[in-house]
Design an enzyme around this catalytic site. Structure first.
Site, PDB file in Angstrom:
ATOM      1  N   CYS A   2      89.873  39.951  28.707  1.00 17.59           N
ATOM      2  CA  CYS A   2      89.351  40.915  27.998  1.00 17.59           C
ATOM      3  C   CYS A   2      89.611  42.064  29.311  1.00 17.59           C
ATOM      4  O   CYS A   2      89.784  41.423  30.293  1.00 17.59           O
ATOM      5  CB  CYS A   2      87.463  40.988  27.173  1.00 17.59           C
ATOM      6  SG  CYS A   2      87.690  40.514  25.761  1.00 17.59           S
ATOM      7  N   ARG A  16      87.202  49.595  26.386  1.00 18.99           N
ATOM      8  CA  ARG A  16      87.918  48.263  26.905  1.00 18.99           C
ATOM      9  C   ARG A  16      88.532  47.446  25.862  1.00 18.99           C
ATOM     10  O   ARG A  16      88.903  47.724  24.593  1.00 18.99           O
ATOM     11  CB  ARG A  16      86.669  47.122  26.432  1.00 18.99           C
ATOM     12  CG  ARG A  16      85.589  46.874  25.692  1.00 18.99           C
ATOM     13  CD  ARG A  16      86.290  45.884  24.673  1.00 18.99           C
ATOM     14  NE  ARG A  16      86.148  44.166  25.280  1.00 18.99           N
ATOM     15  CZ  ARG A  16      84.948  43.789  25.440  1.00 18.99           C
ATOM     16  NH1 ARG A  16      83.422  44.192  25.462  1.00 18.99           N
ATOM     17  NH2 ARG A  16      84.761  41.899  26.303  1.00 18.99           N
ATOM     18  N   ASN A  79      84.194  37.565  29.133  1.00 20.46           N
ATOM     19  CA  ASN A  79      84.270  36.502  29.171  1.00 20.46           C
ATOM     20  C   ASN A  79      84.252  36.058  30.608  1.00 20.46           C
ATOM     21  O   ASN A  79      85.649  37.045  30.982  1.00 20.46           O
ATOM     22  CB  ASN A  79      85.613  35.867  28.256  1.00 20.46           C
ATOM     23  CG  ASN A  79      84.480  34.219  27.844  1.00 20.46           C
ATOM     24  OD1 ASN A  79      83.623  33.914  28.289  1.00 20.46           O
ATOM     25  ND2 ASN A  79      86.106  33.387  27.967  1.00 20.46           N
TER      26      ASN A  79
END
Length: 324
Positions: A2, A16, A79
């Site tokens: 991401c 995001r 992540n």
């Protein structure tokens, strides 16, 4: 994988992209002030700041991926495999499970300074939401209208970094990502000059040559560099439409297209959704992989003193406006 960024024109924006191989049926979810947050190891937060973001609602609990609160503080979890390290219980700390972390911060902090003060007592513990939803290895960006910080729970403790670029991707840890930018200090949005050799008559034969060497692959470290260059050189008008459009262009520079990141067995990582939050107005905009039309949800059009979650499923089917 991401990417999260902040951006400022007349207003302030935070958002995001979520890159993954499948969806948990996320929704844009508003949590009003009087919806209690029950924490596994801490007291229930009966009343808190209202917030809006993308979440997977499980058993009535909003598992936020990213959100902003009514004060204009934003937070996103990205992540962080191989590096994230959650701890055992500590009686001297506030023991917060990773899935509770965004509500814990956004529920009671109005800006990044208040969040930093609260973080001094936080211990992120290895408590999963359920057997079906195990722990995710994450790190976080927390941003208000003027500054951002990165939070990483690693083997040697909870690290809180000032984030001057207002950006986060994935591995490696944030301090290494920042150091890596030194390798690209010669890049420029301007046309290059010949520093190779004065004896050679080298020519600028194309626009954009000042950025030659800018990474274009989809790895997290390359996305950090490319998103930082794109954001920090970005120019936008001050209107809401221009600002939101430019924000999506910034994150679009590191979007993942189906087929380019193969995970085997017919699975591919794609940009499932991209969000853009107006931190001043409390509006959450998003696009999805198959729907490039911008959709918005205004948290202030909901009853922010309510006692129930309000969720809007992501609109995922492409919407095309015909002109004839």
């Amino acid at each position: 994988m991401c990417t999260a960024v902040t951006y400022k024109t007349k207003d302030h924006y935070f958002g995001r992209s979520l890159d993954y191989e499948f969806s948990y049926q996320e929704s844009v979810t508003v949590t009003p002030r009087n919806v209690p947050f029950h924490f596994r190891n801490e007291k229930t937060m009966e009343r808190h700041y209202a917030m809006i973001g993308t979440a997977f609602v499980a058993d009535g609990y909003p598992l936020y991926y990213d959100a902003i609160n009514e004060k204009g503080l934003g937070m996103a979890g990205l992540n962080f495999p191989d590096y994230a390290d959650y701890k055992l219980m500590d009686a001297e700390k506030d023991n917060i499970a990773p899935f509770e972390f965004i509500p814990w911060i956004l529920g009671q902090c109005a800006d990044a300074a208040e969040a930093e003060k609260l973080l001094a007592d936080v211990n992120l513990v290895a408590t999963p939401f359920s057997r079906e939803l195990p722990l995710s290895p994450l790190h976080w960006i927390i941003a208000d209208k003027e500054r951002a910080v990165t939070v990483e729970s690693v083997k040697d403790g909870l690290k809180v970094y000032d984030n001057p670029v207002g950006l986060l991707t994935n591995n490696p840890p944030f301090d290494m990502q920042m150091f890596n930018l030194n390798n690209y200090m010669s890049l420029s949005a301007d046309a290059p000059q010949n520093h190779f050799c004065k004896k050679l008559d080298l020519q600028v034969y194309s626009r954009g040559m000042g950025a030659m060497g800018l990474p274009g692959d989809l790895s997290s470290q390359s996305r950090f560099v490319k998103a930082a260059f794109t954001k920090l050189n970005s120019v936008s008008g001050d209107s809401e439409a221009e600002s939101v459009s430019q924000f999506f262009h910034i994150l679009g520079s590191v979007a993942q297209q189906r087929g380019c990141v193969c995970l085997g067995e017919g699975q591919y990582e794609v940009t499932i959704y991209t969000s853009c939050c107006n931190m001043d107005k409390g509006i959450y905009y998003y696009i999805t992989y198959d729907n490039s039309q911008i959709t918005g949800v205004d948290m202030h059009k909901e009853n922010l003193d309510g006692r129930r979650l309000v969720s809007y499923p992501l609109l995922k089917e492409q919407q095309i406006r015909m002109q004839n």
